[in-house]
Write a protein that holds these residues in place. Structure first.
Motif, mmCIF file in Angstrom:
data_model
loop_
_atom_site.group_PDB
_atom_site.id
_atom_site.type_symbol
_atom_site.label_atom_id
_atom_site.label_comp_id
_atom_site.label_asym_id
_atom_site.label_seq_id
_atom_site.Cartn_x
_atom_site.Cartn_y
_atom_site.Cartn_z
ATOM 1 N N GLY A 10 0.829 -0.885 -0.273
ATOM 2 C CA GLY A 10 -0.075 -0.109 0.244
ATOM 3 C C GLY A 10 0.901 1.122 0.009
ATOM 4 O O GLY A 10 2.001 1.230 0.455
ATOM 5 N N PRO A 11 0.055 2.408 -0.404
ATOM 6 C CA PRO A 11 1.537 4.098 -0.258
ATOM 7 C C PRO A 11 1.218 4.326 0.616
ATOM 8 O O PRO A 11 0.482 4.052 2.082
ATOM 9 C CB PRO A 11 -0.188 4.339 -1.247
ATOM 10 C CG PRO A 11 -1.158 4.131 -0.879
ATOM 11 C CD PRO A 11 -1.148 2.232 -0.610
ATOM 12 N N THR A 12 1.950 5.072 1.356
ATOM 13 C CA THR A 12 2.864 5.434 2.932
ATOM 14 C C THR A 12 1.433 6.567 2.877
ATOM 15 O O THR A 12 1.593 7.106 3.988
ATOM 16 C CB THR A 12 4.353 6.106 2.372
ATOM 17 O OG1 THR A 12 4.518 6.816 1.349
ATOM 18 C CG2 THR A 12 5.265 4.833 2.804
ATOM 19 N N PHE A 13 0.956 7.266 2.099
ATOM 20 C CA PHE A 13 0.214 8.224 2.737
ATOM 21 C C PHE A 13 -0.927 7.443 3.206
ATOM 22 O O PHE A 13 -2.170 8.909 4.210
ATOM 23 C CB PHE A 13 0.029 9.325 1.155
ATOM 24 C CG PHE A 13 -0.755 8.477 -0.032
ATOM 25 C CD1 PHE A 13 -2.779 7.864 0.723
ATOM 26 C CD2 PHE A 13 -0.203 8.429 -1.109
ATOM 27 C CE1 PHE A 13 -3.474 8.035 -0.567
ATOM 28 C CE2 PHE A 13 -0.596 7.727 -2.241
ATOM 29 C CZ PHE A 13 -2.175 7.662 -1.795
ATOM 30 N N SER A 14 -1.587 6.423 2.715
ATOM 31 C CA SER A 14 -2.655 5.985 3.845
ATOM 32 C C SER A 14 -2.850 5.895 5.139
ATOM 33 O O SER A 14 -1.302 5.305 5.692
ATOM 34 C CB SER A 14 -2.949 4.219 2.972
ATOM 35 O OG SER A 14 -2.939 3.480 4.271
ATOM 36 N N VAL A 33 7.391 -0.298 2.853
ATOM 37 C CA VAL A 33 6.178 -0.304 2.235
ATOM 38 C C VAL A 33 6.161 -0.300 0.275
ATOM 39 O O VAL A 33 7.301 1.200 -0.350
ATOM 40 C CB VAL A 33 6.009 0.769 2.977
ATOM 41 C CG1 VAL A 33 4.361 1.040 2.704
ATOM 42 C CG2 VAL A 33 6.412 0.855 4.506
ATOM 43 N N GLY A 34 5.194 -0.097 0.165
ATOM 44 C CA GLY A 34 4.985 0.655 -1.703
ATOM 45 C C GLY A 34 4.072 -1.368 -2.266
ATOM 46 O O GLY A 34 3.499 -2.051 -1.399
ATOM 47 N N LEU A 61 -0.052 -7.394 4.657
ATOM 48 C CA LEU A 61 1.008 -7.202 4.808
ATOM 49 C C LEU A 61 0.705 -8.784 4.936
ATOM 50 O O LEU A 61 0.578 -9.690 4.557
ATOM 51 C CB LEU A 61 1.090 -7.991 6.524
ATOM 52 C CG LEU A 61 2.178 -7.983 8.064
ATOM 53 C CD1 LEU A 61 2.322 -6.379 7.470
ATOM 54 C CD2 LEU A 61 2.673 -8.806 8.718
ATOM 55 N N ILE A 62 2.932 -8.877 4.061
ATOM 56 C CA ILE A 62 2.966 -9.720 2.977
ATOM 57 C C ILE A 62 4.774 -10.238 4.072
ATOM 58 O O ILE A 62 5.241 -9.293 4.227
ATOM 59 C CB ILE A 62 3.373 -9.448 1.756
ATOM 60 C CG1 ILE A 62 2.589 -9.090 1.498
ATOM 61 C CG2 ILE A 62 3.976 -10.243 0.955
ATOM 62 C CD1 ILE A 62 1.508 -9.553 0.751
ATOM 63 N N GLU A 63 4.550 -11.294 4.698
ATOM 64 C CA GLU A 63 6.090 -11.834 5.060
ATOM 65 C C GLU A 63 5.359 -13.082 4.427
ATOM 66 O O GLU A 63 5.147 -14.248 4.718
ATOM 67 C CB GLU A 63 5.831 -12.233 6.914
ATOM 68 C CG GLU A 63 6.666 -12.547 7.543
ATOM 69 C CD GLU A 63 6.109 -12.893 8.876
ATOM 70 O OE1 GLU A 63 5.336 -13.772 8.902
ATOM 71 O OE2 GLU A 63 6.728 -12.820 9.455
ATOM 72 N N SER A 64 7.204 -13.328 3.767
ATOM 73 C CA SER A 64 8.010 -14.693 2.563
ATOM 74 C C SER A 64 8.974 -15.335 3.588
ATOM 75 O O SER A 64 9.520 -14.542 4.557
ATOM 76 C CB SER A 64 7.944 -14.463 2.323
ATOM 77 O OG SER A 64 7.780 -13.130 1.714
#
Ligand SMILES: N[C@@H](CCC(=O)N[C@@H](CS)C(=O)NCC(=O)O)C(=O)O
Length: 218
Positions: A10-14, A33-34, A61-64
């Motif tokens: 997602g964008p940092t302004f959210s 982020v992004g 959230l992505i965690e690999s």
């Protein structure tokens, strides 16, 4: 369990992306982020995003790791997942439940009025030539003011917002209040709410808030 580096899609302004960033900062979790994930641009509301979040919302959230990839939707759930040692939540079971309920109140009802109905008209104006529709803003203003009065009341009560410990509820609320504080005179409604102003000022002394809550794009 230690959390490995995570990616916030997602964008940092959210405001909600910022809530997750604040939790990462407070817990010293390494994060990126992004919209680019593992070197590939993932289209907003594209197939992959909709697989992660059926309504195409952000953040995800992505965690690999070498075994599996976790893609987790919904800000409050993400924050709770990141808070493995529960340092950002009260320990007493009733206070824990009340904090949880407060998080829902902030991320559903308070967000709807302050961000969706009020702030977004400044961020993404829908008037002619992308100008702010001040008639729309003025119409929503009483509702936004009433919502700030609710927050003022919560701050006067014994909630996890009013304590000295930073909580997930603070991480959810801080980005919204910060954006309101950045609005031009006449639209920044905080001056009428001394507790809210003081609460935001105190939050802004934290390194996490100074880093994440920067006035841009809104
Ligand atoms: N219930 C979701 C709401 C997230 C949300 O509304 N995110 C906004 C950005 S701050 C979004 O995805 N907006 C795009 C849309 O609704 O299509 C959560 O708590 O994470």
């Amino acid at each position: 369990m230690t959390i490995k580096p995570v990616h916030i899609y997602g964008p940092t302004f959210s405001n909600f992306v910022r809530s997750v960033m604040l939790v990462c900062e407070e817990k010293q979790i390494t994060y990126t982020v992004g919209f680019e994930v593992d070197g590939s641009e993932i289209a907003f509301k594209g197939e992959q995003h909709l697989n992660w979040h059926p309504f195409g919302k952000i953040p995800v959230l992505i965690e690999s790791n070498i075994h599996a990839e976790l893609a987790l939707a919904e800000t409050a759930s993400i924050c709770r997942y990141l808070d493995t040692d529960k340092q950002l939540q009260p320990s007493n079971s009733q206070d824990y439940a009340k904090h949880d309920s407060l998080c829902a109140l902030i991320s559903i009802d308070i967000d709807r009025v302050l961000v969706r109905e009020y702030l977004l008209e400044f961020a993404f104006p829908k008037g002619e030539d992308k100008s702010v529709r001040f008639d729309v803003v003025k119409e929503v203003q009483p509702k936004a003011t009433a919502t700030l009065a609710i927050i003022e009341k919560l701050l006067n009560e014994d909630t996890s917002l009013s304590s000295q410990e930073f909580t997930i509820a603070d991480a959810l609320l801080a980005p919204m209040l910060h954006y309101i504080s950045c609005l031009p005179a006449g639209f920044n409604l905080l001056a009428d709410f001394p507790k809210v102003e003081q609460y935001l000022a105190e939050l802004m002394t934290r390194p996490s808030c100074q880093k994440v809550l920067i006035a841009k794009q809104l």
